[in-house]
Design a protein around this motif. Structure first.
Motif, short mmCIF file in Angstrom:
data_model
loop_
_atom_site.label_atom_id
_atom_site.label_comp_id
_atom_site.label_asym_id
_atom_site.label_seq_id
_atom_site.Cartn_x
_atom_site.Cartn_y
_atom_site.Cartn_z
N ALA A 1 0.82 -1.21 0.00
CA ALA A 1 0.00 0.00 0.00
C ALA A 1 0.86 1.26 0.00
O ALA A 1 0.37 2.34 0.29
CB ALA A 1 -0.92 -0.01 1.21
N ALA A 2 2.14 1.10 -0.28
CA ALA A 2 3.07 2.22 -0.46
C ALA A 2 3.45 2.90 0.85
O ALA A 2 3.99 4.00 0.84
CB ALA A 2 2.51 3.26 -1.43
N ALA A 3 3.18 2.25 1.97
CA ALA A 3 3.65 2.83 3.23
C ALA A 3 5.15 2.61 3.36
O ALA A 3 5.68 1.61 2.88
CB ALA A 3 2.93 2.15 4.40
N SER A 4 5.83 3.58 3.98
CA SER A 4 7.24 3.33 4.29
C SER A 4 7.26 2.48 5.56
O SER A 4 6.67 2.85 6.58
CB SER A 4 7.98 4.64 4.51
N VAL A 5 7.90 1.33 5.45
CA VAL A 5 7.82 0.31 6.51
C VAL A 5 9.22 -0.06 6.98
O VAL A 5 10.14 -0.20 6.17
CB VAL A 5 7.11 -0.96 5.99
N ARG B 1 10.97 -4.48 -1.92
CA ARG B 1 10.28 -3.19 -2.15
C ARG B 1 11.14 -2.04 -1.63
O ARG B 1 11.67 -2.11 -0.52
CB ARG B 1 8.91 -3.20 -1.46
N PRO B 2 11.23 -0.97 -2.41
CA PRO B 2 12.12 0.14 -2.01
C PRO B 2 11.62 0.91 -0.79
O PRO B 2 12.39 1.64 -0.18
CB PRO B 2 12.13 1.03 -3.25
N ASN B 3 10.35 0.77 -0.48
CA ASN B 3 9.80 1.51 0.65
C ASN B 3 9.88 0.72 1.95
O ASN B 3 9.24 1.06 2.94
CB ASN B 3 8.34 1.90 0.38
N VAL B 4 10.65 -0.37 1.95
CA VAL B 4 10.76 -1.22 3.14
C VAL B 4 12.22 -1.35 3.55
O VAL B 4 13.10 -1.50 2.71
CB VAL B 4 10.19 -2.63 2.87
N ARG B 5 12.44 -1.26 4.82
CA ARG B 5 13.77 -1.55 5.37
C ARG B 5 13.60 -2.72 6.33
O ARG B 5 12.80 -2.66 7.26
CB ARG B 5 14.32 -0.33 6.11
N VAL B 6 14.29 -3.81 6.05
CA VAL B 6 14.20 -4.99 6.91
C VAL B 6 15.46 -5.03 7.79
O VAL B 6 16.57 -5.01 7.28
CB VAL B 6 14.09 -6.29 6.07
N LEU B 7 15.27 -5.07 9.07
CA LEU B 7 16.38 -5.15 10.01
C LEU B 7 16.32 -6.49 10.73
O LEU B 7 15.44 -6.71 11.56
CB LEU B 7 16.31 -4.00 11.02
N GLU C 1 -2.75 5.79 -0.50
CA GLU C 1 -3.52 5.83 -1.74
C GLU C 1 -4.01 4.45 -2.18
O GLU C 1 -5.17 4.25 -2.50
CB GLU C 1 -2.69 6.47 -2.85
N ALA C 2 -3.09 3.52 -2.19
CA ALA C 2 -3.45 2.21 -2.74
C ALA C 2 -4.33 1.41 -1.78
O ALA C 2 -5.18 0.63 -2.19
CB ALA C 2 -2.19 1.42 -3.06
N GLY C 3 -4.14 1.63 -0.47
CA GLY C 3 -4.88 0.84 0.50
C GLY C 3 -4.32 -0.55 0.59
O GLY C 3 -3.84 -1.10 -0.40
N ALA C 4 -4.36 -1.10 1.76
CA ALA C 4 -3.80 -2.44 1.94
C ALA C 4 -4.72 -3.47 1.30
O ALA C 4 -5.92 -3.26 1.16
CB ALA C 4 -3.65 -2.74 3.42
N GLU C 5 -4.14 -4.56 0.93
CA GLU C 5 -4.95 -5.56 0.26
C GLU C 5 -5.92 -6.19 1.27
O GLU C 5 -5.58 -6.37 2.44
CB GLU C 5 -4.06 -6.61 -0.39
#
Lengths: 983, 194
Positions: free
Chosen positions: A187-191, A230-236, A479-483
């Motif tokens: 949904a395009a959130a920065s996560v 996804r570029p809007n995600v950072r996995v730690l 904008e996109a909303g979560a699935e």
């Protein structure tokens, strides 16, 4: 079983590493934790208990481990104490040792304390070591206490601190966390997705058996792969969320390079502390399994069911030849089956409940596992490894069954630490026998999902996560909303969670452990309740239950439930202790980050720093400023150097770098009103181009700061402050402008903009006149306490005729970037540089106060002999009323006086007490004391009780066992009429 | 009389490239790719403080006879940062010509102008990993800054201002903290990137 035989998803079957534990060499596999590698090598005793030194084995498989505490890299500069073997990733060359034992973990003389166990109940310290007093015993008890050894040398590792913002922070990459991160990132959130394990899909390490587990792992890996891409995600990974603070700020501890061999860590950060501000936080931290409280339940070889399944299924460790399961809930069966299918045969399952579902009964039957329904394990035997257990059947008959592994599961406790720190409230769910988040929201913006929310099935947790993600996305207006939560993760298991609470097993005389790390037994809890420690917070402090590095992750709920049993209350009536951060221990190095060595605190350098060094300045730190203390010529001693400077300034001319002096510009229609409101003396009458010594008070009437104020134009003043006082004066201005009468003034801190040099001495005018300056510095044109603006060789400059030394002085200020050049020009004009030590000698000779040295926060103008300064003013000012109170004007107050020795050859020091004689109480103390090279004697300023009325009396200075006869005199020792100022 | 800049500060902590940069741009080696630090010690800076707070809807350009488009980000490089409840601005300019702005403002009795050029040092940081470097240097997270957005952080007794201007981040800090700043960057960029 040999290490290299293992084939499991969590370890590499080809990459082997060597490691040393307690001096013995072993082999492990890449991917192992120290705990799994030790188990694979058949090492079951890994530590000794804190108080009674009982042999202890590995109980858990993660942050909840209470027993397997190790010292990593002992003896080396990288040594680190109190790490959990279950969280230490294996690397080539790793060295670790067990703790709290002597001489070895197998043979520990401290175990003799076990004989005295009945005399060492909870609280025995408080009861026993009362006579003659606790401090008699404290050193030896403290020496014996503690687990690891804190390293003595400086930590050579690098730590990092990093800030980050995101829309959603997801804590935990189990099924629920992964699903939430997946939906929200779509949904395009920065996560930011964090998990404390090296691999994602934590609970899949053991949940579900056979194909189910493989499907679950595949699901987790594919989701993780998609999320990470996804570029809007950072996995730690290897990152623990340690605390939840105000305004959705969380701290995360990332173990960046701890899994690497030490030789490969150069140039890398060992740990990084993240400070994350998230618009929304998703807490998917899972749940901790609870032990069952029965006799000798701490024997090595007895572990939590999920831990056994993790070691068997994820790490491929064969834990034994004959295991027994003991539980009161359905979820444990998945772990039993995973362990069984992973190569560690489970022969019997003891279930305290009378009935079991047909599905689980059938699954047991297919594996040829014997079921004991309505039965309990009431005791275990085997000192260094469990050998057998006593099973008591529903009919009360007991029998001994041999085994070498016992997997226990007393239910699950959601990991609600972060939720609780976010001011979320908990409720006790009787059906699930657990404290879980209340339905109402926490004070912070967060959502709890999965088993952290009491949703125990993987499939249910994933569906809950997807629904939560949709709601969060809507709240964040993405904008996109979560699935939507339509696709079911069909391959995920979802066993229904049924449990019948079993808080203790009765019928055994052996001790039953509640808190493994602190050696707290069920009888300790009962003892505490008998002694009326019936609050859970009191119980914790009386028994030490829930303290230390595991913070009671496996013990808290059992303990409070047992307290409830003892006091006839339900767990919800007892309540929980506070879940304070950090969730897991955080190294001090991580908190410090870069702030060490030269970067520990900002050091401020003078514009002419290099020039000072060229002239042999001895630089010391004063406040945060690096300033010349004195300038050493040849082989001078320190004293010789500053005495020479004083004599030169008194007879000729010197230059002092006063750049750190505070300079605040104030301008506006109400500038006089503001200054009159905050300063004790009248400033409206100050003429343009003139200066006035002024004092600002605090609300209590005490001296806050002093300085010289110059008037540049009708509505424009330059306020001088002490070097250390500029910030507090600025804050006072800002405060009174904002909260006062709406003063229309602009305030600007200009201290750093100007480099200031005090040209001081009888010949200072000659130096000024040799500089290319367009200001008339003649006696008639530029009197003492005047201020002029002009240019020095075309550069703007300001000159003030003020003095802190008692000598004629021109304070010359130029833009800071020109400071070095101007300083050199002044030196070239025959001025000798002098430092702070010489200035302090000269101002003490003159009796000028140094705020913070001669004054305390309650010292008034009257106390330092400047009462007339404030009393003449009619207009109200800050501190005026307070300074008039009886207590602030009483004659017995500490008042500033001068002190000199009766015998001028005697030495006195600052800090010495003024007393009438031996055995008499202190009547004051020396605030400043110097050897005057001009007067050839020691002189001092002092705060003395009723000092103003005691001039010319004698008194004794007491210092370090010595009494010196002294005379009380006025504060000015030199040029009392100020003639030298007005040359 | 030539101003003397504190080149000692960078050299003393081994950040030699940054020391060179105290008069111009310098690249940072290793895994930080095209990270550049361009020190601007000669950047002219003016503190503008107002005797009364500006109303939220009152743009600074209303106070001076300048086209609105030139504030806060002007084609000539003049920009203004609201620092303190909208009554304190930092005007800065990467070139000549700020005088006409200050001459307009100096006519106002309720405005105090102060030359901050010597008190505040400046640098421009840019490159693919500039945001990461600044975040690791314990500044605020600047990764999502919009053009013109700024942040300030308390730094001892002083304030460091980070400001995004185009693709670059501008930093302003008290000159006397220069050694600390360069030392910090030297440490940060010595780490391998994630």
């Amino acid at each position: 079983m040999k290490t290299d035989d293992r084939i499991a998803p969590g370890v590499s079957d080809t990459q082997r590493v060597s490691f040393v534990f307690d001096g013995k060499s072993y082999k492990g596999l890449v991917g192992d934790t120290l705990a799994s590698a030790l188990l694979a090598n058949g090492v079951f005793v890994v530590g000794r208990s804190f108080k009674l030194h009982r042999p202890r084995g590995i109980l858990a498989a993660g942050a909840d481990e209470p027993n397997a505490i190790v010292q990593l890299e002992p003896g080396s500069e990288h040594s680190e104490p109190d790490l959990k073997a279950t969280q230490v990733e294996l690397y080539e060359g790793l060295t670790a040792s067990s703790v709290n034992r002597w001489p070895s973990v197998d043979l520990d003389f401290g175990a003799a304390l076990g004989v005295l166990k009945r005399f060492l109940p909870a609280g025995f310290y408080y009861k026993t070591f009362m006579w003659p007093n606790w401090h008699t015993f404290e050193p030896s008890i403290r020496k014996a206490a503690g687990l690891g050894v804190a390293p003595k040398n400086a930590d050579p590792d690098q730590y990092d601190i990093r800030h980050a913002h995101c829309d959603v922070l997801v804590v935990g990459a189990g099924p629920a966390g992964l699903a939430a991160a997946d939906s929200l990132s779509k949904a395009a959130a920065s996560v930011i997705l964090v998990d404390e394990n090296a691999a994602v899909g934590s609970s899949f390490m053991w949940m579900a058996s056979d194909a189910g587990r493989q499907h679950s792992l595949d699901w987790a890996l594919s989701r993780a792969e998609a999320v990470r891409a996804r570029p809007n995600v950072r996995v730690l990974r290897r990152t623990t969320a340690t605390g939840y603070y105000d305004d959705n700020t969380l701290t995360l501890l990332e173990r960046v390079a701890e899994h690497l061999p030490i030789a490969l860590r150069a140039g890398r950060v060992k740990q990084r502390l993240w400070i994350v501000r998230a618009t929304h936080v998703v807490i998917a931290t899972g749940a901790h399994e609870r032990p069952i409280v029965f006799g000798n339940n701490d024997r090595p070889g007895i572990m939590l069911s999920n831990a056994g399944a993790t070691y068997a299924a994820h790490y491929g460790v064969r834990l034994g030849a004959s295991a027994i399961g003991f539980t009161n809930n359905d979820r444990a069966y998945e772990a039993f089956f995973s362990t069984h299918d992973g190569g560690t045969p489970v022969r019997d399952i003891v279930d305290s409940r009378a009935t079991l579902s047909d599905e689980l009964t059938s699954a047991c039957r297919s594996r040829r596992i014997t079921l004991h329904l309505g039965a309990v394990v009431c005791n275990a035997s085997g000192r260094k490894r469990v050998k057998s257990v006593e099973i008591r059947a529903a009919d009360g008959k007991s029998r001994i069954v041999s085994c070498d592994l016992l997997l226990m599961s007393g239910g699950w406790s959601p990991a609600v630490h972060l939720y609780s720190q976010a001011q979320g409230r908990l409720r006790y769910d009787r059906d699930l026998a657990m404290f879980r988040p209340q339905a109402d929201p926490a004070r912070e913006r967060c959502t709890v999902i999965g088993s952290a929310n009491g949703t125990m099935g993987a499939q249910s947790a994933v569906l809950e996560a997807m629904n939560a993600a949709a709601a969060i996305a809507a709240r964040l207006c993405l904008e996109a909303g979560a699935e939507p939560a339509t696709p079911k993760p069909k391959d995920l298991s979802d066993t229904q969670y049924r449990i019948s609470p079993l808080w203790r097993v009765e019928g055994s005389r052996a001790s039953a452990w509640v808190d493994f790390q602190n050696d707290v037994t069920e009888s300790d809890v009962r003892l505490a309740s008998r002694e009326n420690f019936i609050s859970v917070e009191h119980l914790k402090r009386y028994t030490t239950m829930g303290m230390a590095s595991d913070q009671g992750k496996t013990s808290n709920v059992n303990a409070l439930a047992l307290l409830g049993v003892a006091t006839d209350r339900t767990p919800d009536q007892v309540g929980t202790t506070r879940f304070r951060p950090p969730y897991s221990p955080v190294t001090i190095g991580a908190f410090g980050g870069h702030a060490r060595g030269d970067l520990f605190i900002p050091r401020r350098y003078l514009a002419a720093h290099d020039a000072h060094l060229r002239h042999h300045a001895q630089i010391l730190e004063y406040g945060s400023w690096m300033r010349p203390a004195f300038y050493r010529l040849g082989s001078e001693t320190d004293e010789q150097a500053w005495n020479r400077e004083v004599l030169h300034v008194r007879s000729k001319v010197g230059v002092f770098d006063g750049s750190p002096l505070g300079k605040i510009e104030v301008k506006g229609p109400d500038v006089v009103a503001l200054l009159n409101a905050v300063y004790a003396n009248e400033l409206g009458t100050l003429g343009i181009g003139r200066c006035r010594y002024s004092v600002i008070l605090n609300e209590g009437g005490g001296i806050l700061d002093d300085g010289v104020i110059a008037r540049l134009s009708q509505n424009h003043f330059l306020v001088g402050t002490s070097s250390a006082g500029v910030q507090r004066v600025l804050e006072a201005f800002e405060y009174w402008r904002e909260s006062g009468k709406g003063f229309r003034v602009a305030i600007m801190q200009a201290s750093d903009q100007w480099a200031t040099y005090a040209i001081t001495g009888p010949e200072s005018r000659r130096v000024m006149q040799s500089l290319p300056i367009d200001i008339d510095t003649s006696k008639d044109a530029f009197a003492h306490m005047s201020f002029r603006e002009g240019h020095l060789d075309g550069v703007p400059c300001r000159v003030a005729r003020v003095s802190f030394s008692g000598e004629m002085t021109f304070e010359l200020s130029v833009p800071a970037h020109y400071g070095r050049d101007v300083f050199e020009r002044i030196i070239a004009a025959d001025a000798v540089p002098f430092g702070i030590e010489a200035l302090m000698i000269m101002r003490t000779e003159k009796g000028f106060i140094h705020v913070g040295v001669e004054t305390e926060p309650s010292t008034t103008l009257r106390d330092v002999g400047m009462g007339a300064l404030g009393s003449k003013k009619v207009l109200p000012f800050v501190g005026q009323r307070a300074a008039k109170r009886t207590a602030m004007t009483h004659e017995s107050r500490l008042q500033l006086v001068g002190i000199e020795c009766v015998d001028r050859s005697q030495k006195i020091r600052a800090g010495g007490h003024l007393v009438a004689g031996p055995g008499e109480p202190s009547e004051g103390h020396l605030t400043s004391c110097i050897w005057s090279p001009v007067l050839k004697k020691y002189v001092a300023l002092a705060l003395l009780r009723a000092g103003a009325s005691r001039l010319n009396q004698t008194i004794k200075v007491y210092d370090d066992g010595k009494f010196t006869d002294a005379r009380i005199v006025g504060t000015c020792f030199l040029d009392p009429d100020g003639e030298k100022l007005r040359l | 009389m030539a101003p003397a800049f504190s080149t000692r500060t960078a050299k003393s902590l081994g950040f030699e490239k940054a020391a060179k940069a105290w008069g111009g741009a310098a690249a940072v080696a290793t895994s930080w790719g095209d990270l550049r630090i361009d020190a601007r010690p000669l950047l002219q800076k003016i503190w503008v403080t107002f005797a009364t707070p500006l109303a939220n809807d009152l743009h600074v350009s209303d106070l001076v006879t300048l086209p609105a488009a030139r504030m806060p980000l002007s084609p000539t490089g003049i920009y203004a940062l609201a620092i303190n409840r909208y009554n304190k601005l930092l005007l800065s300019e990467d070139g000549a010509g700020i005088e006409h702005v200050t001459s307009e403002l100096s006519k106002r009795e309720d405005i105090l102008l102060g030359d901050a050029s010597c008190a505040i040092s400046s640098a421009v940081v840019w490159g693919k990993h500039a945001a990461e470097m600044l975040a690791r240097a314990a500044f605020v997270d600047v990764a999502n800054f919009a053009d013109g957005e700024y942040a300030r952080m308390q730094f001892g007794h002083s304030v460091v201002i980070v400001h995004k201007y185009g693709d670059a981040f501008w930093l302003h800090w008290p000159e006397t903290l220069t050694e600390y700043m360069f030392g910090w960057w030297a440490l940060i960029t010595s780490f391998e990137r994630d």
